[in-house]
Design a protein around this motif. Structure first.
Motif, PDB file in Angstrom:
ATOM      1  N   GLU A   1      35.114  32.641  50.569  1.00 23.94           N
ATOM      2  CA  GLU A   1      34.239  33.543  49.822  1.00 23.94           C
ATOM      3  C   GLU A   1      34.142  34.901  50.508  1.00 23.94           C
ATOM      4  O   GLU A   1      34.238  35.954  49.858  1.00 23.94           O
ATOM      5  N   ALA A   2      33.973  34.891  51.836  1.00 21.04           N
ATOM      6  CA  ALA A   2      33.849  36.150  52.573  1.00 21.04           C
ATOM      7  C   ALA A   2      35.134  36.975  52.475  1.00 21.04           C
ATOM      8  O   ALA A   2      35.091  38.195  52.281  1.00 21.04           O
ATOM      9  N   ALA A   3      36.279  36.313  52.611  1.00 20.76           N
ATOM     10  CA  ALA A   3      37.553  37.030  52.535  1.00 20.76           C
ATOM     11  C   ALA A   3      37.757  37.639  51.154  1.00 20.76           C
ATOM     12  O   ALA A   3      38.200  38.788  51.019  1.00 20.76           O
ATOM     13  N   THR A   4      37.416  36.884  50.116  1.00 16.82           N
ATOM     14  CA  THR A   4      37.591  37.382  48.750  1.00 16.82           C
ATOM     15  C   THR A   4      36.675  38.565  48.478  1.00 16.82           C
ATOM     16  O   THR A   4      37.093  39.575  47.891  1.00 16.82           O
ATOM     17  N   LEU A   5      35.423  38.476  48.920  1.00 18.60           N
ATOM     18  CA  LEU A   5      34.488  39.584  48.716  1.00 18.60           C
ATOM     19  C   LEU A   5      34.932  40.827  49.480  1.00 18.60           C
ATOM     20  O   LEU A   5      34.841  41.956  48.969  1.00 18.60           O
ATOM     21  N   ALA A   6      35.410  40.637  50.707  1.00 17.07           N
ATOM     22  CA  ALA A   6      35.844  41.781  51.510  1.00 17.07           C
ATOM     23  C   ALA A   6      37.021  42.490  50.854  1.00 17.07           C
ATOM     24  O   ALA A   6      37.026  43.725  50.712  1.00 17.07           O
ATOM     25  N   LYS A   7      38.029  41.731  50.446  1.00 20.37           N
ATOM     26  CA  LYS A   7      39.199  42.347  49.824  1.00 20.37           C
ATOM     27  C   LYS A   7      38.839  42.977  48.479  1.00 20.37           C
ATOM     28  O   LYS A   7      39.408  44.007  48.091  1.00 20.37           O
ATOM     29  N   SER A   8      37.885  42.379  47.774  1.00 19.00           N
ATOM     30  CA  SER A   8      37.445  42.945  46.498  1.00 19.00           C
ATOM     31  C   SER A   8      36.794  44.305  46.705  1.00 19.00           C
ATOM     32  O   SER A   8      37.076  45.274  45.982  1.00 19.00           O
ATOM     33  N   ALA A   9      35.908  44.383  47.699  1.00 16.36           N
ATOM     34  CA  ALA A   9      35.216  45.646  47.972  1.00 16.36           C
ATOM     35  C   ALA A   9      36.195  46.728  48.410  1.00 16.36           C
ATOM     36  O   ALA A   9      36.087  47.892  47.997  1.00 16.36           O
ATOM     37  N   VAL A  10      37.153  46.351  49.235  1.00 15.35           N
ATOM     38  CA  VAL A  10      38.148  47.325  49.696  1.00 15.35           C
ATOM     39  C   VAL A  10      38.980  47.828  48.517  1.00 15.35           C
ATOM     40  O   VAL A  10      39.276  49.026  48.415  1.00 15.35           O
ATOM     41  N   ALA A  11      39.350  46.934  47.604  1.00 15.41           N
ATOM     42  CA  ALA A  11      40.149  47.344  46.448  1.00 15.41           C
ATOM     43  C   ALA A  11      39.379  48.331  45.575  1.00 15.41           C
ATOM     44  O   ALA A  11      39.911  49.372  45.160  1.00 15.41           O
ATOM     45  N   TYR A  12      38.125  48.011  45.283  1.00 19.23           N
ATOM     46  CA  TYR A  12      37.307  48.901  44.447  1.00 19.23           C
ATOM     47  C   TYR A  12      37.164  50.269  45.112  1.00 19.23           C
ATOM     48  O   TYR A  12      37.369  51.316  44.471  1.00 19.23           O
ATOM     49  N   ASN A  13      36.814  50.270  46.386  1.00 21.57           N
ATOM     50  CA  ASN A  13      36.597  51.543  47.082  1.00 21.57           C
ATOM     51  C   ASN A  13      37.887  52.332  47.253  1.00 21.57           C
ATOM     52  O   ASN A  13      37.875  53.567  47.217  1.00 21.57           O
ATOM     53  N   SER A  14      38.989  51.641  47.430  1.00 24.27           N
ATOM     54  CA  SER A  14      40.271  52.339  47.534  1.00 24.27           C
ATOM     55  C   SER A  14      40.599  53.060  46.229  1.00 24.27           C
ATOM     56  O   SER A  14      41.115  54.186  46.238  1.00 24.27           O
ATOM     57  N   GLY A  15      40.297  52.409  45.103  1.00 19.78           N
ATOM     58  CA  GLY A  15      40.503  53.069  43.821  1.00 19.78           C
ATOM     59  C   GLY A  15      39.672  54.334  43.698  1.00 19.78           C
ATOM     60  O   GLY A  15      40.161  55.386  43.260  1.00 19.78           O
ATOM     61  N   THR A  16      38.403  54.246  44.105  1.00 18.48           N
ATOM     62  CA  THR A  16      37.523  55.417  44.057  1.00 18.48           C
ATOM     63  C   THR A  16      38.051  56.544  44.937  1.00 18.48           C
ATOM     64  O   THR A  16      38.148  57.705  44.511  1.00 18.48           O
ATOM     65  N   LEU A  17      38.389  56.210  46.168  1.00 16.42           N
ATOM     66  CA  LEU A  17      38.788  57.240  47.137  1.00 16.42           C
ATOM     67  C   LEU A  17      40.133  57.869  46.784  1.00 16.42           C
ATOM     68  O   LEU A  17      40.305  59.090  46.901  1.00 16.42           O
ATOM     69  N   ASN A  18      41.073  57.067  46.350  1.00 15.70           N
ATOM     70  CA  ASN A  18      42.382  57.627  46.005  1.00 15.70           C
ATOM     71  C   ASN A  18      42.310  58.493  44.749  1.00 15.70           C
ATOM     72  O   ASN A  18      43.002  59.513  44.646  1.00 15.70           O
ATOM     73  N   GLN A  19      41.470  58.083  43.799  1.00 19.22           N
ATOM     74  CA  GLN A  19      41.303  58.914  42.605  1.00 19.22           C
ATOM     75  C   GLN A  19      40.611  60.226  42.962  1.00 19.22           C
ATOM     76  O   GLN A  19      40.981  61.290  42.451  1.00 19.22           O
ATOM     77  N   ALA A  20      39.626  60.159  43.860  1.00 17.58           N
ATOM     78  CA  ALA A  20      38.956  61.383  44.306  1.00 17.58           C
ATOM     79  C   ALA A  20      39.951  62.305  45.005  1.00 17.58           C
ATOM     80  O   ALA A  20      39.982  63.520  44.748  1.00 17.58           O
ATOM     81  N   ARG A  21      40.753  61.733  45.882  1.00 21.47           N
ATOM     82  CA  ARG A  21      41.754  62.538  46.602  1.00 21.47           C
ATOM     83  C   ARG A  21      42.740  63.173  45.627  1.00 21.47           C
ATOM     84  O   ARG A  21      43.098  64.350  45.762  1.00 21.47           O
TER      85      ARG A  21
END
Length: 268
Positions: free
Chosen positions: A192-212
């Motif tokens: 559960e922890a691994a899935t949540l961590a990778k999920s959060a990183v994926a969402y935030n990566s989308g935000t940051l790369n789109q902003a960039r």
């Protein structure tokens, strides 16, 4: 017959993490049940052929667990990661303008996330499998070396067999996984922890790369009030601060269950 889980469908982070954890916990519990059958065989019916038969079933349960991890990891990186990445990017579009498309920067980022996530699941699976394999080897060695020495049917033999079963139980507990760093974590918890961590990183990566991609260089951080920037206990608190996109990309989360997200600041 074990329950056949349907294919993983993308959706809410918590729900998907719970589903992944449930699938792996189910496979691990079936492995634990097969271990119990091996222990019982040693204690109550220590004839070598019977013990070896239960060991063969235990070995198949190990393979089933690895297969479950592989299938869940593959489903997660193929379906959930792209879904969350696009959600994060779309959230950035709502603030910074433009539109989201799977351009090269996004495709490359997703590919890297998928490779890292898949490798992390397999690494954790190998740690769990290592413990199961240790029990398998110890039990098989006992079946071949110690069981044949037990005199058939007398009290001493029965006591020796039960002592052997007790020793295997004490030395090879599978109710949690012991990692090489000494951490003891139940399978459900790490999944559960691994899935949540990778999920959060994926969402935030989308935000940051789109902003960039939109030319935005700064983002506002949204996080729990007590969450630090580089770890939960970091005195540098994250929420409400403004960081560069590069800083945010270096620390998209600070711990496995981190709720951090970012809002582009095109005004800065």
């Amino acid at each position: 017959m074990p329950y056949v889980w349907p294919p993983l469908l993308p959706g809410d982070q918590e729900e998907v993490a719970g589903r992944v954890a449930a699938v792996l916990e189910d496979a691990w519990q079936r492995l634990i049940a097969k271990q119990a059958a091996v222990i019982t065989a040693f204690a109550d019916n220590w004839r070598t052929p019977y013990v070896l038969a239960t060991l063969a079933e235990f070995r198949r349960a190990i393979e089933d667990f690895h297969r479950a991890v592989d299938e869940e990891a593959a489903g997660f990186v193929r379906r959930q990661l792209p879904y969350l990445y696009e959600q994060g990017a779309t959230a950035a579009v709502a603030v910074s303008g433009g539109r989201f498309a799977w351009t090269l920067i996004h495709r490359d980022a997703l590919q890297a996330l998928a490779a890292d996530s898949y490798a992390d699941f397999l690494r954790r699976s190998q740690e769990a499998g290592r413990m199961a394999e240790q029990f398998y080897r110890a039990a098989r060695a006992a079946a071949r070396r110690e069981v044949p020495l037990l005199a058939a049917g007398n009290t001493t033999a029965r006591q020796a067999a039960r002592a052997l079963a007790d020793r295997l139980t004490a030395e090879h507990r599978l109710d949690h996984v012991i990692y090489r760093n000494g951490a003891r974590v139940p399978v459900r918890a790490w999944a559960e922890a691994a899935t949540l961590a990778k999920s959060a990183v994926a969402y935030n990566s989308g935000t940051l790369n789109q902003a960039r991609q939109a030319g935005v260089t700064m983002v506002e951080v949204f996080d729990g009030p007590d969450c630090g920037w580089t770890s939960h206990t970091d005195p540098d608190k994250a929420t409400g601060t403004v960081r560069s996109v590069d800083e945010a990309a270096a620390w998209p989360i600070s711990h496995p269950r981190c709720r951090r997200s970012f809002g582009p600041r095109p005004d800065l």
